[in-house]
Design an enzyme around this catalytic site. Structure first.
Site, mmCIF file in Angstrom:
data_model
loop_
_atom_site.group_PDB
_atom_site.id
_atom_site.type_symbol
_atom_site.label_atom_id
_atom_site.label_comp_id
_atom_site.label_asym_id
_atom_site.label_seq_id
_atom_site.Cartn_x
_atom_site.Cartn_y
_atom_site.Cartn_z
ATOM 1 N N TYR A 145 11.119 -1.986 3.533
ATOM 2 C CA TYR A 145 9.716 -1.794 3.138
ATOM 3 C C TYR A 145 9.444 -0.310 3.130
ATOM 4 O O TYR A 145 9.798 0.388 4.092
ATOM 5 C CB TYR A 145 8.791 -2.499 4.132
ATOM 6 C CG TYR A 145 7.314 -2.312 3.870
ATOM 7 C CD1 TYR A 145 6.534 -1.485 4.688
ATOM 8 C CD2 TYR A 145 6.683 -2.957 2.811
ATOM 9 C CE1 TYR A 145 5.178 -1.312 4.450
ATOM 10 C CE2 TYR A 145 5.321 -2.797 2.573
ATOM 11 C CZ TYR A 145 4.577 -1.968 3.390
ATOM 12 O OH TYR A 145 3.233 -1.806 3.152
ATOM 13 N N ASP A 240 14.150 6.908 4.120
ATOM 14 C CA ASP A 240 12.769 6.634 4.503
ATOM 15 C C ASP A 240 12.738 6.536 6.032
ATOM 16 O O ASP A 240 13.063 5.505 6.609
ATOM 17 C CB ASP A 240 12.279 5.336 3.854
ATOM 18 C CG ASP A 240 10.862 5.016 4.296
ATOM 19 O OD1 ASP A 240 10.289 4.015 3.807
ATOM 20 O OD2 ASP A 240 10.313 5.753 5.132
ATOM 21 N N LYS A 268 3.869 7.743 10.630
ATOM 22 C CA LYS A 268 3.742 7.183 11.982
ATOM 23 C C LYS A 268 3.699 8.253 13.078
ATOM 24 O O LYS A 268 2.714 8.971 13.210
ATOM 25 C CB LYS A 268 4.861 6.154 12.215
ATOM 26 C CG LYS A 268 4.732 4.928 11.268
ATOM 27 C CD LYS A 268 5.794 3.900 11.516
ATOM 28 C CE LYS A 268 5.816 2.835 10.455
ATOM 29 N NZ LYS A 268 4.774 1.808 10.615
HETATM 30 P P1 KE4 Z 1 2.175 3.419 5.773
HETATM 31 O O1 KE4 Z 1 1.689 3.584 4.359
HETATM 32 O O2 KE4 Z 1 1.855 2.056 6.344
HETATM 33 O O3 KE4 Z 1 1.749 4.582 6.691
HETATM 34 O O4 KE4 Z 1 3.782 3.547 5.762
HETATM 35 C C1 KE4 Z 1 4.498 2.675 4.917
HETATM 36 C C2 KE4 Z 1 5.912 2.555 5.434
HETATM 37 C C3 KE4 Z 1 6.916 3.258 4.784
HETATM 38 N N1 KE4 Z 1 8.198 3.200 5.216
HETATM 39 C C4 KE4 Z 1 8.530 2.463 6.308
HETATM 40 C C5 KE4 Z 1 9.962 2.441 6.754
HETATM 41 C C6 KE4 Z 1 7.538 1.735 7.013
HETATM 42 O O5 KE4 Z 1 7.902 1.002 8.094
HETATM 43 C C7 KE4 Z 1 6.207 1.782 6.579
HETATM 44 C C8 KE4 Z 1 5.102 1.002 7.255
HETATM 45 N N2 KE4 Z 1 5.503 0.137 8.302
HETATM 46 C C9 KE4 Z 1 4.676 -1.043 8.519
HETATM 47 C C10 KE4 Z 1 5.226 -1.768 9.750
HETATM 48 N N3 KE4 Z 1 6.494 -2.316 9.510
HETATM 49 C C11 KE4 Z 1 3.239 -0.719 8.651
HETATM 50 C C12 KE4 Z 1 2.372 -1.800 9.257
HETATM 51 C C13 KE4 Z 1 1.371 -2.324 8.272
HETATM 52 O O6 KE4 Z 1 1.715 -2.476 7.084
HETATM 53 O O7 KE4 Z 1 0.238 -2.577 8.722
#
Ligand code: KE4
Length: 432
Positions: A145, A240, A268
C-alpha cells in the site's frame, strides 16, 4: 464488557456527517466487527477513550508515535513554533534543518522535498520518476500500500485489502493500465514484466519491508535483485519507507538491508505525529522537481513550521539516541516469544513475522511471504481476537492486514501485560 456509550453516540453522529463516520476507512473497525472507539487522549503507551477505558496501544497512530504519546520535547517544540504563528507559506529555517537531518540520516537521500502525507510523497515520487525517465508504467507489488493515489489502488494492501476492495472504482482504465503488479518476493515475475514491457517502465515502487499485508519480510537477495534489475533496465527503484523509515533503523530499511534506492518516500514518524511526508533521493533526479526542474509538485502547507518543529525534534531525538532501536528490538523479541509460548499453550502453530518493532500474528499456519499467503489467514478468527484483546485492555490494529507498531514507552512490565492479554484473548476465542 467495555462501556462504550459515548463512543457509540459519537459514532452515530459522525456517520451522519462523515462517510462511514471516520476520516480513514481502516479506523471504522469494519473488518473486525463492532464500532470504533473514540479516543479522548493518550500518554506514554496508553490510550484513553471517551468512556474512560484505557488501553495499552500497539498502533501508535499507525507508526508515528515511536516515542509513545505525550513526548515533552515534541510538545515544547510545537508550543514554541505555534507562538510564532502556525503558517507562513514561505521558506523557514525549520524546513532547512529538517532537510539537513533527513539527508544525514537516510543514506540514499541527497535532496528532499517536504509534503503533507505519505500519499503525497508516493504520488510525487512516481510523477518524478515518469518525468525523469520519460516512461509511463510502474511496477508495484500485490498487498503493498502506497497511499490512496490512483496509480496505487491496484492490488493494494492496508485499508483497501481490509475492505476487500484492492482495486477502487474511480481509477481510470488508463491509469490502471500503467500500473503493473507482481507478487512480493518473486523476482522472476518482475523480470517477466520488464521483458513484456520493454523500455516502458519508469519505476518499481516497493515497501522494502511490507507492513500493509501484515508484516512481510523481503527474502534473502530479493531487494538486491530488484536493485540490479532496475540498474540493468534504466528503471528508478523507489523504496516506500513511509512505515519503515526511522522505525527499523535511523536510516530505515535501506540502512538495515544495505540496498540503496534511487528515491525514498517518507511519512509517519517524520512528523512526530503531525501531518508530514517527504520524498528524496539522488540530486540528479531531485533537481527535476519544480522550480529547479520541470516536474511540478506543490503544497500550501508543505514544510509547515509547526509540523517541522515536531518532526525535527522527533528525528533529532532518534538520530542522537540510536540505542532506541536495540531497545525496541528487545521488547519486540520479548513480546514475540511470549506470543509464541501462548500459541503453543493453545496448540496453535500460527505464523508470526517480526522485524525490529514491527510484528504480525497471522491466523494461518502457512508461512507468510506475500499477499496470497497472507490472505490464507482466517480473518473472522482475527476479528474475534481483536475484540478479545480490546476487552483485555490492548488496542491492536483492527485488521489482519496491518502490523503492530511498538513504542519506546512499552517497557518489560507493559510487554508482559500484553503477553498475558494475548493468552487470555486466544483462550477466549470459540472456534480457535
Ligand atoms: P498516508 O497518506 O496515510 O500518510 O501514507 C500512505 C502510506 C504510504 N506508504 C506506506 C508504506 C503506508 O503504510 C502508508 C499508510 N499506512 C496506513 C497504515 N497501514 C495508514 C493508515 C490509514 O490508512 O488510516
Amino acid at each position: 464488557m467495555l462501556i462504550k456509550e459515548n463512543s457509540k453516540s459519537l459514532f452515530q453522529k459522525a456517520q451522519q456527517l462523515i462517510p462511514g463516520g471516520v476520516n480513514s476507512p481502516v479506523r471504522a473497525f469494519r473488518a473486525v466487527g463492532g464500532e470504533p472507539l473514540f479516543i479522548e487522549s493518550a500518554k506514554g503507551a496508553y490510550l484513553f477513550d471517551v468512556d474512560g477505558n484505557s488501553y495499552i496501544e500497539l498502533i501508535n497512530s499507525w507508526g508515528p508515535m515511536i516515542l509513545g504519546h505525550g513526548n515533552e520535547a515534541i510538545e515544547q517544540a510545537v508550543i514554541e513554533a505555534l507562538r510564532k504563528s502556525p503558517s507562513f507559506g514561505a521558506p523557514t529555517e525549520a524546513e532547512v534543518n529538517v532537510a539537513e537531518l533527513i539527508v544525514e540520516m537516510v543514506p540514499s537521500i541527497e535532496k528532499v522535498r517536504m509534503v503533507n502525507s505519505g500519499t503525497e510523497a508516493t504520488m510525487s515520487a512516481i510523477r518524478l520518476a515518469r518525468g525523469f525517465t520519460k516512461k509511463n508504467k510502474i511496477i508495484k507489488f500485490e498487498g503493498c500500500y502506497h497511499g490512496h493515489g490512483d496509480s496505487f489502488l491496484i492490488a493494494a494492501g492496508s485499508g483497501v485489502a481490509t475492505m476487500g476492495t484492492p482495486d477502487s472504482p474511480g481509477v481510470t482504465k488508463g491509469t490502471a493500465n500503467d500500473t503493473l503488479t507482481a507478487p512480493y518476493n518473486n523476482l522472476e515475475a518482475v523480470e517477466a514484466l520488464i521483458q513484456k514491457n520493454k523500455d516502458q517502465i519508469a519505476a518499481v515502487i516497493i515497501e522494502p519491508v511490507a507492513g500493509n499485508m501484515g508484516c512481510v519480510l523481503p527474502q534473502e537477495g530479493y531487494l538486491q535483485g530488484l536493485r540490479s534489475l532496475c540498474d540493468s533496465h534504466g528503471i528508478i527503484l523507489i523504496f516506500d519507507e513511509v512505515m519503515t523509515g526511522f522505525r527499523l533503523a535511523k536510516g530505515g530499511a535501506q540502512e538495515l538491508f544495505g540496498v540503496m534506492p534511487d528515491l525514498t518516500t517518507l511519512g509517519k514518524i517524520i512528523g512526530g505525529g503531525m501531518p508530514v511526508g517527504a520524498y528524496g533521493g539522488r540530486k540528479e533526479i531531485m533537481d527535476w522537481v519544480s522550480p529547479a526542474g520541470p516536474v511540478y509538485q506543490a503544497g500550501t502547507l508543505s514544510g509547515n513550521p509547526i509540523a517541522m518543529s515536531a518532526g525535527f525534534t522527533m528525528l533529532n531525538h532518534l538520530n542522537s539516541h540510536e540505542g532506541i532501536y536495540s531497545q525496541l528490538d528487545k521488547i519486540s523479541e520479548r513480546i514475540f516469544h511470549g506470543f509464541q509460548a501462548n500459541l503453543k499453550a493453545v496448540s496453535k502453530n500460527y505464523t508470526m513475522n517480526r522485524i525490529g518493532s514491527m510484528i504480525s500474528l497471522f491466523f494461518t499456519e502457512n508461512k507468510v511471504t506475500d499477499f496470497e499467503s497472507a490472505k490464507t489467514s482466517d480473518t473472522e478468527l482475527f476479528g474475534k481476537y481483536f475484540n478479545a484483546m480490546l476487552e483485555n485492555g490492548v488496542y491492536i490494529a483492527p485488521s489482519q492486514f496491518e502490523t503492530l507498531f511498538l513504542s519506546t514507552a512499552i517497557d518489560e512490565k507493559i510487554a508482559d501485560l500484553i503477553i498475558t492479554a494475548n493468552l487470555t484473548a486466544l483462550k477466549s476465542i470459540d472456534g480457535l
